[in-house]
Structures are given as C-alpha cells and as structure tokens.
Design a protein around this motif. Structure first.
Motif, mmCIF file in Angstrom:
data_model
loop_
_atom_site.group_PDB
_atom_site.id
_atom_site.type_symbol
_atom_site.label_atom_id
_atom_site.label_comp_id
_atom_site.label_asym_id
_atom_site.label_seq_id
_atom_site.Cartn_x
_atom_site.Cartn_y
_atom_site.Cartn_z
ATOM 1 N N ILE A 112 -10.359 64.985 -11.232
ATOM 2 C CA ILE A 112 -9.897 63.593 -11.223
ATOM 3 C C ILE A 112 -8.610 63.513 -10.400
ATOM 4 O O ILE A 112 -7.507 63.684 -10.922
ATOM 5 C CB ILE A 112 -9.656 63.078 -12.654
ATOM 6 C CG1 ILE A 112 -10.919 63.292 -13.516
ATOM 7 C CG2 ILE A 112 -9.265 61.595 -12.644
ATOM 8 C CD1 ILE A 112 -10.731 62.928 -14.973
ATOM 9 N N PRO A 113 -8.710 63.277 -9.100
ATOM 10 C CA PRO A 113 -7.509 63.181 -8.266
ATOM 11 C C PRO A 113 -6.716 61.899 -8.543
ATOM 12 O O PRO A 113 -7.279 60.876 -8.933
ATOM 13 C CB PRO A 113 -8.061 63.170 -6.835
ATOM 14 C CG PRO A 113 -9.455 63.692 -6.963
ATOM 15 C CD PRO A 113 -9.927 63.233 -8.302
ATOM 16 N N ILE A 114 -5.423 61.990 -8.327
ATOM 17 C CA ILE A 114 -4.540 60.823 -8.404
ATOM 18 C C ILE A 114 -4.413 60.281 -6.989
ATOM 19 O O ILE A 114 -4.017 61.003 -6.069
ATOM 20 C CB ILE A 114 -3.180 61.204 -9.000
ATOM 21 C CG1 ILE A 114 -3.375 61.683 -10.441
ATOM 22 C CG2 ILE A 114 -2.221 60.008 -8.957
ATOM 23 C CD1 ILE A 114 -2.205 62.420 -11.016
ATOM 24 N N ILE A 115 -4.769 59.025 -6.808
ATOM 25 C CA ILE A 115 -4.805 58.442 -5.458
ATOM 26 C C ILE A 115 -3.864 57.238 -5.388
ATOM 27 O O ILE A 115 -3.475 56.674 -6.416
ATOM 28 C CB ILE A 115 -6.244 58.062 -5.051
ATOM 29 C CG1 ILE A 115 -6.898 57.068 -6.051
ATOM 30 C CG2 ILE A 115 -7.116 59.312 -4.988
ATOM 31 C CD1 ILE A 115 -6.800 55.635 -5.667
ATOM 32 N N ALA A 116 -3.527 56.864 -4.147
ATOM 33 C CA ALA A 116 -2.546 55.789 -3.956
ATOM 34 C C ALA A 116 -3.094 54.588 -3.206
ATOM 35 O O ALA A 116 -2.397 53.586 -3.062
ATOM 36 C CB ALA A 116 -1.321 56.329 -3.204
ATOM 37 N N CYS A 132 -11.210 58.952 -10.377
ATOM 38 C CA CYS A 132 -9.885 59.028 -9.754
ATOM 39 C C CYS A 132 -8.917 58.157 -10.534
ATOM 40 O O CYS A 132 -9.321 57.224 -11.232
ATOM 41 C CB CYS A 132 -9.919 58.628 -8.278
ATOM 42 S SG CYS A 132 -10.383 56.907 -7.961
ATOM 43 N N VAL A 133 -7.647 58.495 -10.440
ATOM 44 C CA VAL A 133 -6.582 57.714 -11.063
ATOM 45 C C VAL A 133 -5.834 56.986 -9.959
ATOM 46 O O VAL A 133 -5.240 57.627 -9.082
ATOM 47 C CB VAL A 133 -5.599 58.614 -11.839
ATOM 48 C CG1 VAL A 133 -4.439 57.772 -12.392
ATOM 49 C CG2 VAL A 133 -6.298 59.354 -12.968
ATOM 50 N N PHE A 134 -5.870 55.655 -9.987
ATOM 51 C CA PHE A 134 -5.030 54.894 -9.056
ATOM 52 C C PHE A 134 -3.705 54.620 -9.744
ATOM 53 O O PHE A 134 -3.643 53.904 -10.744
ATOM 54 C CB PHE A 134 -5.685 53.575 -8.644
ATOM 55 C CG PHE A 134 -4.718 52.638 -7.972
ATOM 56 C CD1 PHE A 134 -3.965 53.062 -6.874
ATOM 57 C CD2 PHE A 134 -4.508 51.359 -8.455
ATOM 58 C CE1 PHE A 134 -3.031 52.221 -6.275
ATOM 59 C CE2 PHE A 134 -3.596 50.497 -7.857
ATOM 60 C CZ PHE A 134 -2.854 50.932 -6.768
ATOM 61 N N GLU A 135 -2.648 55.211 -9.206
ATOM 62 C CA GLU A 135 -1.313 55.068 -9.794
ATOM 63 C C GLU A 135 -0.468 54.148 -8.932
ATOM 64 O O GLU A 135 -0.184 54.452 -7.772
ATOM 65 C CB GLU A 135 -0.655 56.443 -9.903
ATOM 66 C CG GLU A 135 0.665 56.418 -10.643
ATOM 67 C CD GLU A 135 1.191 57.818 -10.894
ATOM 68 O OE1 GLU A 135 0.999 58.330 -12.015
ATOM 69 O OE2 GLU A 135 1.754 58.413 -9.961
ATOM 70 N N GLY A 136 -0.084 53.011 -9.498
ATOM 71 C CA GLY A 136 0.717 52.051 -8.775
ATOM 72 C C GLY A 136 2.200 52.379 -8.779
ATOM 73 O O GLY A 136 2.659 53.275 -9.492
ATOM 74 N N ALA A 137 2.958 51.628 -7.997
ATOM 75 C CA ALA A 137 4.384 51.886 -7.817
ATOM 76 C C ALA A 137 5.215 51.573 -9.055
ATOM 77 O O ALA A 137 6.405 51.897 -9.104
ATOM 78 C CB ALA A 137 4.909 51.081 -6.626
ATOM 79 N N GLU A 138 4.607 50.959 -10.074
ATOM 80 C CA GLU A 138 5.333 50.711 -11.323
ATOM 81 C C GLU A 138 5.509 51.980 -12.147
ATOM 82 O O GLU A 138 6.297 52.024 -13.091
ATOM 83 C CB GLU A 138 4.581 49.692 -12.192
ATOM 84 C CG GLU A 138 4.428 48.319 -11.560
ATOM 85 C CD GLU A 138 3.123 48.165 -10.809
ATOM 86 O OE1 GLU A 138 2.606 47.040 -10.770
ATOM 87 O OE2 GLU A 138 2.633 49.176 -10.250
ATOM 88 N N ALA A 139 4.762 53.026 -11.799
ATOM 89 C CA ALA A 139 4.776 54.266 -12.575
ATOM 90 C C ALA A 139 6.118 54.984 -12.466
ATOM 91 O O ALA A 139 6.913 54.726 -11.554
ATOM 92 C CB ALA A 139 3.659 55.192 -12.090
ATOM 93 N N GLY A 140 6.361 55.898 -13.400
ATOM 94 C CA GLY A 140 7.555 56.723 -13.338
ATOM 95 C C GLY A 140 7.333 57.951 -12.483
ATOM 96 O O GLY A 140 6.198 58.351 -12.222
ATOM 97 N N GLY A 141 8.418 58.563 -12.029
ATOM 98 C CA GLY A 141 8.307 59.762 -11.196
ATOM 99 C C GLY A 141 7.859 59.421 -9.794
ATOM 100 O O GLY A 141 8.161 58.347 -9.264
ATOM 101 N N HIS A 142 7.119 60.324 -9.155
ATOM 102 C CA HIS A 142 6.679 60.133 -7.777
ATOM 103 C C HIS A 142 5.698 58.962 -7.688
ATOM 104 O O HIS A 142 4.754 58.878 -8.473
ATOM 105 C CB HIS A 142 6.014 61.402 -7.256
ATOM 106 C CG HIS A 142 6.957 62.564 -7.166
ATOM 107 N ND1 HIS A 142 7.897 62.685 -6.164
ATOM 108 C CD2 HIS A 142 7.123 63.643 -7.967
ATOM 109 C CE1 HIS A 142 8.589 63.796 -6.354
ATOM 110 N NE2 HIS A 142 8.147 64.388 -7.444
#
Length: 309
Positions: A112-116, A132-142
C-alpha cells in the motif's frame, strides 16, 4: 472490495506510521481495537523494527503492517527482515518504491504505497499495489502539495484499487465525508498522538491538547521535504533561515534530530512537534480503543441518519 475486507480488519482505519513513535505498543493497540496498526521504520534500525514486529505478534493475533521508508539507509536489510518475520502488509513512502515491487509481490506482501497525486496512484496500480494512501497537505510530518478533500475524488476515480484518505482526519464525520468522496478507508496519525498508548513524552501530548487551530505551520518549504508541525521556536527559526536564504547546512543544524528531541526528551520548544491540522479535535488523553470506538460510533450514527433522510 472495501479496504477493511481486503485487509481483514474490523474498521476501515489505518494508523499512520510515525517516525520514532509507531512502535508495537501503539500499533498493537490499534490492531486489537479493530484498525490496522502500523510499525514505523523511520527513526528505527532494522533490528529495532524486527524487535517491534516480534513484540506485536505477542500482543495480538490481528493483522498489522510495517511502513517502509524508501530512503532508509538500510532499506535492503529492512526488506529482508519483513519477509523473514512473516509480515503480510506494508505501506511505503518517502522515496520511489518501484524497484522493490517484484520482491514484495513475490513474497506475498500486500503493498500500500503512500501517494501524493493522481499520476502516482496510477503508477503504483500498474506496479501491482493492493491499495494506496492519498495523503494530503493537512497531514503531519512530510507532506505533498495537494490538499486532502479537493484532490481525493479525482484520485479515487482514476484507479480501480482502493484509495485510503489521509491528512486532517479525526472524526466519524470526516471518515463519512472521505467515503462520499471516493475513499475506501482512512489513515489517521495525529489523532493517536494523544492516546495513552502513544510512546511519546507527556509534554508533547499536553502541547497538542492545549494547541489551537492557528498553531500549525509548514517548514522546509524551500527544500524537497516540507514538514507540517506545531509552530514553536524551532519552526520559527527554520522559517527564518529559509526566508533569509542562510543555506541547507544552517537549516540542518537545527532540524537534525529535532523529531527525537520532541518525542523522547519532551523538548517542545526546540524539538520538532510533527502533527497535522486539526488540533481542536485533540481534547484529552484516552485509550486507542476508546478513540476508535467513539469515532466509529459517530460514523455509523451519521451514516444511518443520511440513509433515513
């Protein structure tokens, strides 16, 4: 297929793998409560990861995973360890995972890749990703450049594999909103930082509980690795270095090791308190079990009301 059916978990909640934080203690509690606990590799040596895998196996017989940081200096050893220890599920990010896919799939791993963005989602689908995990800019860290809810529908529509939504998700209402926008589940990191099981300094937890919605900031904007964190003296100093173009060496002098300084030492002034947007949802320290059950109760009630109306 829904992500919780695919991963054989009770609830569609993955715990974000946070460097120096996501040990067996936290991940095991999440898995036991019905989510998917994730052991981090960021900040840990391969043997530390092996040790945490063995610990979580003693804590729970429920599914768990390991997050693979692709820029980890000992990524080859990590790959060997996850196979030797019989890990079944991995997430991966912070670098290009393409050259490792054949190895992972050959060894029966759900990847399960983390994608942008949409392009990345389509690429990992072609490579054989389970989801896949779509991680938005609201997330913490990178963080990436796109925000969670505006980009989620087009990403979900662009692939056939399940898309898990991440970044600024804390409540049942937000899980339902993500589902309506096309997500098959969610990943939550910051929400678990104020759990009893999170192995971080009490200063870190108290700071998040006392913080307001104005206290989040992004540093490293001029670098290739922007980070969302709490706005403290360190964050302000790093921004000053960037604005005045004092160089990467000066930036690294303050940034290097700052995550551990906050997590382990409890220095929330000059340590990097990595956390996503949404401090207002962090009101008290409670167990992982209570956090997950309360969230899912709210989610179910809201969904039932929508169906009635």
């Amino acid at each position: 297929m829904k992500i919780h059916d695919l991963l054989k978990i009770k609830y569609p909640i993955l715990q974000g793998a946070m460097a120096n934080i996501s040990t067996a203690e936290l991940a095991g509690a999440v898995s036991e409560a019905g989510g998917l606990g994730m052991i981090a590799s960021g900040g840990f040596s391969p043997e530390k990861v092996r040790s945490e895998i063995r610990k979580i196996k003693k804590m729970t017989d429920k599914p768990f995973g390991v997050n693979m940081v692709m820029i980890h200096p000992e990524i080859h050893e990590l790959n060997k360890i996850i196979v030797e220890e019989g890990v079944k599920i991995i997430t991966c990010g912070a670098g290009n995972p393409e050259k490792y896919f054949d190895y992972w799939l050959k060894n029966g791993l759900k990847v399960i890749p983390i994608i942008a963005n949409k392009k990345m989602a389509q690429k990992v689908e072609r490579l054989g990703a389970t989801a896949c995990v779509f991680e938005g800019a609201e997330a913490g860290g990178h963080i990436g450049k796109l925000n969670t809810f505006p980009a989620l529908p087009e990403i979900a529509d662009s692939v056939k594999i399940p898309v898990i939504s991440a970044g600024g998700i804390y409540t049942g209402r937000q899980i339902l909103a993500a589902e309506i926008l096309g997500a098959s589940g969610v990943q939550m990191g910051t929400r678990f930082l104020v759990s009893r099981e999170a192995p971080i300094h009490e200063n870190f937890k108290k700071l998040l509980i006392d913080a307001s919605d104005r206290d989040t900031i992004v540093t490293g904007i001029t670098t290739s690795h922007p980070i969302r964190c709490y706005k403290n003296k360190l964050a302000e100093k790093l921004l000053e270095i960037e604005i005045n173009k004092l160089g990467e060496d000066e930036f690294e002098k303050y940034a290097k090791g700052s995550g551990k300084k906050a997590v382990i030492d409890g220095d929330v002034v000059w340590g990097s308190v990595m956390a996503g947007e949404g401090y207002e949802y962090l009101n008290k320290i409670e167990s992982v079990k209570d956090i997950i059950e309360n969230i899912m109760r709210d989610y179910k009630d809201l969904k039932d009301n929508f169906k009635k109306n």
